[in-house]
Design an enzyme around this catalytic site. Structure first.
Site, PDB file in Angstrom:
ATOM      1  N   TYR A   1       5.523  -7.753  39.800  1.00 31.83           N
ATOM      2  CA  TYR A   1       4.989  -9.119  39.902  1.00 31.83           C
ATOM      3  C   TYR A   1       5.876 -10.095  39.138  1.00 31.83           C
ATOM      4  O   TYR A   1       6.307 -11.129  39.659  1.00 31.83           O
ATOM      5  CB  TYR A   1       3.553  -9.187  39.352  1.00 31.83           C
ATOM      6  CG  TYR A   1       3.153 -10.583  38.956  1.00 31.83           C
ATOM      7  CD1 TYR A   1       2.791 -11.518  39.923  1.00 31.83           C
ATOM      8  CD2 TYR A   1       3.190 -10.997  37.622  1.00 31.83           C
ATOM      9  CE1 TYR A   1       2.472 -12.824  39.563  1.00 31.83           C
ATOM     10  CE2 TYR A   1       2.873 -12.290  37.259  1.00 31.83           C
ATOM     11  CZ  TYR A   1       2.519 -13.203  38.227  1.00 31.83           C
ATOM     12  OH  TYR A   1       2.221 -14.487  37.863  1.00 31.83           O
TER      13      TYR A   1
ATOM     14  N   SER B   1       6.119 -18.419  35.917  1.00 26.92           N
ATOM     15  CA  SER B   1       5.285 -17.903  34.830  1.00 26.92           C
ATOM     16  C   SER B   1       6.132 -17.661  33.589  1.00 26.92           C
ATOM     17  O   SER B   1       7.331 -17.342  33.685  1.00 26.92           O
ATOM     18  CB  SER B   1       4.667 -16.579  35.297  1.00 26.92           C
ATOM     19  OG  SER B   1       4.145 -15.862  34.206  1.00 26.92           O
TER      20      SER B   1
ATOM     21  N   LYS C   1       8.626 -13.440  40.286  1.00 26.51           N
ATOM     22  CA  LYS C   1       8.746 -14.808  39.766  1.00 26.51           C
ATOM     23  C   LYS C   1      10.201 -15.107  39.395  1.00 26.51           C
ATOM     24  O   LYS C   1      10.723 -16.172  39.718  1.00 26.51           O
ATOM     25  CB  LYS C   1       7.837 -15.010  38.549  1.00 26.51           C
ATOM     26  CG  LYS C   1       6.342 -14.947  38.873  1.00 26.51           C
ATOM     27  CD  LYS C   1       5.919 -16.045  39.842  1.00 26.51           C
ATOM     28  CE  LYS C   1       4.452 -15.984  40.200  1.00 26.51           C
ATOM     29  NZ  LYS C   1       4.098 -16.850  41.348  1.00 26.51           N
TER      30      LYS C   1
HETATM   31  N1  UFG Z   1      -7.085  -8.991  27.009  1.00 27.06           N
HETATM   32  C1  UFG Z   1      -8.053  -8.226  26.361  1.00 27.06           C
HETATM   33  N2  UFG Z   1      -9.091  -7.742  27.119  1.00 27.06           N
HETATM   34  C2  UFG Z   1      -9.210  -7.971  28.450  1.00 27.06           C
HETATM   35  C3  UFG Z   1      -8.216  -8.768  29.087  1.00 27.06           C
HETATM   36  C4  UFG Z   1      -7.168  -9.242  28.329  1.00 27.06           C
HETATM   37  O1  UFG Z   1      -7.982  -7.975  25.168  1.00 27.06           O
HETATM   38  O2  UFG Z   1     -10.166  -7.496  29.060  1.00 27.06           O
HETATM   39  C5  UFG Z   1      -5.973  -9.518  26.214  1.00 27.06           C
HETATM   40  C6  UFG Z   1      -4.618  -9.037  26.694  1.00 27.06           C
HETATM   41  O3  UFG Z   1      -4.319  -7.789  26.148  1.00 27.06           O
HETATM   42  C7  UFG Z   1      -3.725 -10.186  26.248  1.00 27.06           C
HETATM   43  C8  UFG Z   1      -4.612 -11.411  26.308  1.00 27.06           C
HETATM   44  O4  UFG Z   1      -5.951 -10.915  26.333  1.00 27.06           O
HETATM   45  O5  UFG Z   1      -3.335  -9.974  24.925  1.00 27.06           O
HETATM   46  C9  UFG Z   1      -4.407 -12.245  27.557  1.00 27.06           C
HETATM   47  O6  UFG Z   1      -4.470 -11.377  28.683  1.00 27.06           O
HETATM   48  P1  UFG Z   1      -4.500 -11.905  30.180  1.00 27.06           P
HETATM   49  O7  UFG Z   1      -4.582 -10.708  31.067  1.00 27.06           O
HETATM   50  O8  UFG Z   1      -5.546 -12.948  30.328  1.00 27.06           O
HETATM   51  O9  UFG Z   1      -3.122 -12.636  30.304  1.00 27.06           O
HETATM   52  P2  UFG Z   1      -1.651 -12.039  30.132  1.00 27.06           P
HETATM   53  O10 UFG Z   1      -1.037 -12.832  29.020  1.00 27.06           O
HETATM   54  O11 UFG Z   1      -1.600 -10.590  30.038  1.00 27.06           O
HETATM   55  O12 UFG Z   1      -1.096 -12.388  31.568  1.00 27.06           O
HETATM   56  C10 UFG Z   1      -0.358 -13.506  31.764  1.00 27.06           C
HETATM   57  C11 UFG Z   1      -0.487 -13.982  33.213  1.00 27.06           C
HETATM   58  C12 UFG Z   1       0.305 -13.119  34.147  1.00 27.06           C
HETATM   59  C13 UFG Z   1       1.663 -12.789  33.582  1.00 27.06           C
HETATM   60  C14 UFG Z   1       1.526 -12.167  32.238  1.00 27.06           C
HETATM   61  C15 UFG Z   1       2.850 -11.742  31.653  1.00 27.06           C
HETATM   62  O13 UFG Z   1      -1.833 -13.996  33.645  1.00 27.06           O
HETATM   63  O14 UFG Z   1       0.476 -13.841  35.351  1.00 27.06           O
HETATM   64  O15 UFG Z   1       0.923 -13.131  31.390  1.00 27.06           O
HETATM   65  O16 UFG Z   1       2.680 -11.129  30.435  1.00 27.06           O
HETATM   66  F1  UFG Z   1       2.362 -11.961  34.361  1.00 27.06           F
END
Ligand code: UFG
Length: 342
Positions: free
Chosen positions: A152, A127, A156
């Protein structure tokens, strides 16, 4: 004879799409999954899409005895794609030992059996979380890794190190880690897609469930980031494009084209989109209403990240093809199919 690929976690979100692409390319697939975060019906859907039902065995790969017995009974595996892992960032903070045990022990069990049974190749799902918040964007493969933000994320990073050390120590073992950016969307058939258990943590499933009426409103976490519109920026990659990157990596290993026993690649699109841009695009392309509200930042979130895909494009000959628009259409088509919405 067709090459046989063991796909661990093959009934999961990225796993199921990869099984489809592998079967489309003429590989025989055997899935191992404990169904802890996926459902057996995925096999029917894969069969419907590809005309072929993959072999399937249900057990947890952290069980050393069962994993050993599996390899005793399957002597013809040419390569492994290892998806099976726990993946909820927040939960990993609450239950670190469960994450370390499940994610690291399963990898080590697989590696020891690769050596014992002469299975030379593994593709691993890593990731972009290993980069943390990078100082310079976009992120290349030479961008330094940062200490992980969560157990988590650390699984990785440590898994990458284990694979590097093990493939360096064993002449006949080669591994490729694919560092995914943010996988979204679903198969164009709308027969497989992301189906989180409970309240989704990730943005796109939360959006589609809100549009489907399962959630009241989307909360956008933070609009005070140093980005054009203040919301966080990510590199969203279509899950079918991502699945195809695995097939390319498998072919690279089978044809011994790799430059080192252990390699790693960024798998993204090269484009960064903000949360607000993504939400607006979803509403526009699908013509749906979506209630949303800006709230405070989510703990542990980084501000912005997107990939430099030059190395993957050149070395793997792979490139993301789908647009954000068609990807968000596919995500909504899948959710509608799951919820029986016309
Ligand atoms: N977000 C919202 N509202 C929500 C969900 C997410 O605003 O209900 C935002 C988050 O704050 C973020 C973006 O949307 O800015 C993307 O969020 P995700 O949860 O979809 O994805 P992330 O980038 O946080 O997560 C990804 C991978 C993980 C990894 C992580 C590391 O899914 O496996 O990046 O930062 F660990």
């Amino acid at each position: 004879m067709n090459k046989q690929i063991l796909v661990t976690g093959g009934t999961g979100y990225i796993g199921s799409h990869t099984v489809v692409e592998l079967q489309n390319e003429g590989f025989d697939v055997i899935i191992v999954d404990d169904l802890s975060n996926s459902s057996i019906e995925v096999l029917d859907a894969i069969e419907k899409i590809t005309g072929k039902r993959p072999a399937f065995e249900r057990f947890n790969l952290a069980d050393r005895e069962k994993t050993g017995a599996f390899f005793e009974n399957h002597q013809n595996i040419d390569a492994i794609i290892h998806f099976a892992a726990f993946k909820a960032v927040g939960e990993s903070v609450e239950k670190p030992l469960e994450y370390y045990r499940n994610n690291l022990v399963s990898l080590m069990n697989l590696l020891e059996n690769m050596k014992k049974h002469q299975v030379p190749n593994m593709v691993f799902s890593s990731s972009c979380t290993v980069y943390g918040q990078p100082e310079l964007l976009p992120v290349t493969e030479s961008t330094p890794r940062k200490p992980a933000e969560s157990p988590y994320g650390n699984t990785k990073a440590v898994s990458e190190d284990i694979m590097r050390d093990f493939s360096n120590a064993n002449e006949n073992i080669n591994c490729i880690a694919l560092r995914y950016f943010n996988p979204i969307g679903a198969h164009p058939s709308a027969l497989i897609g992301e189906l989180p258990v409970g309240i989704p943590n990730n943005l796109v499933p939360f959006i589609t469930q809100t549009a489907a009426g399962l959630r009241d409103e989307l909360k956008i976490f933070g609009d005070d980031y140093d980005t054009p519109d203040g919301t966080a920026v990510r590199d969203y990659i279509n899950v079918v494009d991502l699945a195809k990157a695995h097939v390319v990596a498998i072919n690279r290993l089978l044809k011994t084209k790799q430059k080192a026993a252990y390699e790693y690649f960024n798998v993204g699109t090269g484009n960064g989109y903000s949360v607000m841009q993504l939400v607006k695009t979803f509403i526009e392309v699908n013509g749906v209403d979506l209630k949303y509200q800006i709230v405070g930042r989510r703990a542990g979130d980084i501000e912005k990240i997107w990939a430099d895909t030059t190395y993957a494009n050149k070395e793997l000959g792979w490139e993301a093809e789908k647009t954000l628009e068609e990807t968000l259409e596919s995500a909504w088509a899948w959710e509608k199919n799951v919820r029986n919405i016309k």
